[in-house]
Design an enzyme around this catalytic site. Structure first.
Site, PDB file in Angstrom:
ATOM      1  N   HIS A  22      16.629  50.724   0.185  1.00 52.78           N
ATOM      2  CA  HIS A  22      17.960  50.489  -0.872  1.00 52.78           C
ATOM      3  C   HIS A  22      17.611  51.578  -2.104  1.00 52.78           C
ATOM      4  CE1 HIS A  22      20.320  47.765   1.862  1.00 52.78           C
ATOM      5  NE2 HIS A  22      21.323  48.017   0.889  1.00 52.78           N
ATOM      6  N   LYS A  36      22.148  37.818   6.051  1.00 50.32           N
ATOM      7  CA  LYS A  36      22.246  36.467   6.118  1.00 50.32           C
ATOM      8  C   LYS A  36      22.311  35.937   4.836  1.00 50.32           C
ATOM      9  CE  LYS A  36      17.257  35.518   6.400  1.00 50.32           C
ATOM     10  NZ  LYS A  36      16.673  34.448   5.587  1.00 50.32           N
TER      11      LYS A  36
END
Lengths: 194, 290
Positions: free
Chosen positions: A55, A120
């Site tokens: 990222h 999650k």
């Protein structure tokens, strides 16, 4: 056939026999708009594993105006750093990692037309606002069930940053990956249960 | 005096690393099965089944229960009458790397926390204790970082009420929320120093999960606990945590924690350290005695 009519019986899915919606990746916005937090879906097609360091690099590349290693338009990314593939298998254990660590990077990727994320746990207010603004979706994968999830991965290949080891970007071909809609394109969240 | 070679230690550690990551602890599996039977929330119940299925599938296919095989912790109780031939610590690190490589586990360790770099297998946190006797007890505990990131430490005043301590522990679970793979096992360390309370919280996770008829796992029956005792506190905290409605995968239900395990230790008149170390449902460890 409109996607909503394409439904299937999924034996391995958490819904255990309930009818689930079928989605294909990359995902078109019109299908995303139909999803509601709490919906159970199965996903097939191409997704990319992208986690912390990847990222950081993608965001740096965007900042420098460089071309990204994969087309983010309509793309689905999976917050996952898989275990190595044992002999005769496509991939090792490959469950989701905690999504909130990616929060600071997510709005910019959504601006780049990223359409779905799989992970999650909770997301930040900023991410939820960006999901709403750009009509995207956030899915939850069965957390801590990485061995089971490996059954749905049919192919895995390196796309970028092999020097990051398990954090490199992988292109995965998935089939019938069971997911739950965590945050929908209207900003509704599965965790708003009270 | 007993002589143990480093080769034997290396092999034992490698074997434990493999076992811990492939075979879910029996007490954890039993607690999960019990929670599955007791859980009323339909979707959470099915998710508990997925967790159990995952453990069964991992064992059968020799896959890691979770891709996050952790920063491995190695707890060693070294008998004072044992003599080790060779480099002991190096043997432990080599054993971890060997076991992880053989298991095709993930390389999750960066050798420099700031520069990061490419992850490798070499690395472990080793806690050594010298004990009586001529044996070595080795425990390997792979601790995933999703839940490790939710660790907390607070230095309380010595005059604090027990209510404040309970609030802190419950708040730590609330903060972890759905993010760190519930249902959790909550390790709590009370006493010692800042560092020692943290170690106790981690060690509390190694305690076997006890089961009692008709109650949530690890909840001692009423007659066995008294207000203010450790087992009383464990019971009370578990009951309260399981009312938070976080539930498996954060989907709600009464299975937010499988157990609360507390380790207590003497501390200083001026303080009361309390540490919380949360484990995800894949609480893994394996032990051998040489």
């Amino acid at each position: 056939m409109p996607y909503a009519a394409q439904q299937q019986y999924c034996r391995d899915c958490p819904s255990d026999g309930k009818i689930m919606k079928i989605l294909n990746a990359p995902i078109q916005e019109k299908y995303i708009r139909e999803l509601k937090a709490g919906d159970e879906v199965t996903l097939s097609g191409t997704i990319y594993t992208v986690r912390d360091q990847a990222h950081k690099r993608l965001i740096q590349d965007i900042g420098r105006g460089k071309e990204l290693p994969f087309d983010t338009k309509g793309a689905v990314i999976y917050y996952c750093g898989p275990a190595k593939a044992p002999k005769g298998r496509v991939i090792g254990s490959c469950g989701p990692t905690t999504s909130s660590r990616m929060d600071e990077f997510t709005p910019l990727l959504l601006k780049k037309e990223l359409k779905a994320m799989i992970g999650k746990g909770r997301r930040s207010k900023e991410v939820i606002a960006a999901i709403k603004k750009y009509k995207a979706v956030y899915f939850l994968a069965p957390a801590g069930c990485g061995a089971l999830i490996s059954k749905y991965i049919k192919k895995a290949e390196t796309v970028a940053y092999p020097d990051l080891g398990p954090e490199q970007i992988l292109k995965l071909e998935v089939k019938g990956f069971p997911l739950i809609v965590g945050i929908d394109s209207q900003g509704g969240s599965i965790y708003d249960k009270d | 005096m007993k002589i143990i070679t480093v080769k034997k230690i290396e092999n034992a550690v490698a074997q434990l690393a493999r076992e811990a990551n492939l075979f879910l602890r029996k007490d954890v599996l039993t607690a999960l099965k019990k929670s599955y039977r007791l859980e009323k929330n339909k979707r959470s119940k099915l998710f508990l089944k997925a967790i159990i299925d995952n453990a069964v599938y991992a064992r059968k296919e020799k896959l890691a229960i979770c891709q996050d095989t952790g920063l491995p912790l190695v707890f060693i109780e070294l008998g004072q009458d044992v003599r080790i031939l060779g480099d002991f610590k190096q043997a432990v690190i080599k054993g971890i790397a060997l076991g992880y490589r053989k298991g095709n586990f993930r390389e999750s360790i960066v050798s420099d926390p700031l520069l990061r770099g490419k992850p490798v297998y070499q690395g472990a946190v080793i806690h050594m204790d010298i004990v009586k006797g001529s044996k070595i007890k080795i425990t390997v505990m792979p601790k995933g970082f999703g839940c490790e990131n939710k660790s907390q430490l607070k230095m309380f005043l010595p005059t604090v009420g027990i209510g404040e301590i309970k609030k802190f522990i419950i708040e730590a679970v609330k903060t972890a929320g759905p993010d760190a793979c519930p249902p959790y096992v909550v390790g709590v360390g009370i006493g010692g120093t800042a560092d020692y309370a943290s170690l106790l919280a981690k060690k509390a996770l190694l305690k076997r999960i006890k089961l009692q008829r008709g109650l949530s796992p690890a909840c001692p029956p009423k007659q066995q606990w008294r207000e203010g005792t450790v087992s009383g506190l464990e019971r009370e905290l578990l009951l309260q945590i399981n009312k938070l409605n976080i539930g498996p995968m954060g989907l709600g239900g009464k299975t937010t924690a499988l157990a609360v395990n507390i380790e207590a230790y003497p501390t200083h008149i001026a303080g009361l350290p309390v540490a919380v170390n949360i484990s995800c449902h894949a609480l893994r460890s394996a032990t051998a005695v040489l």
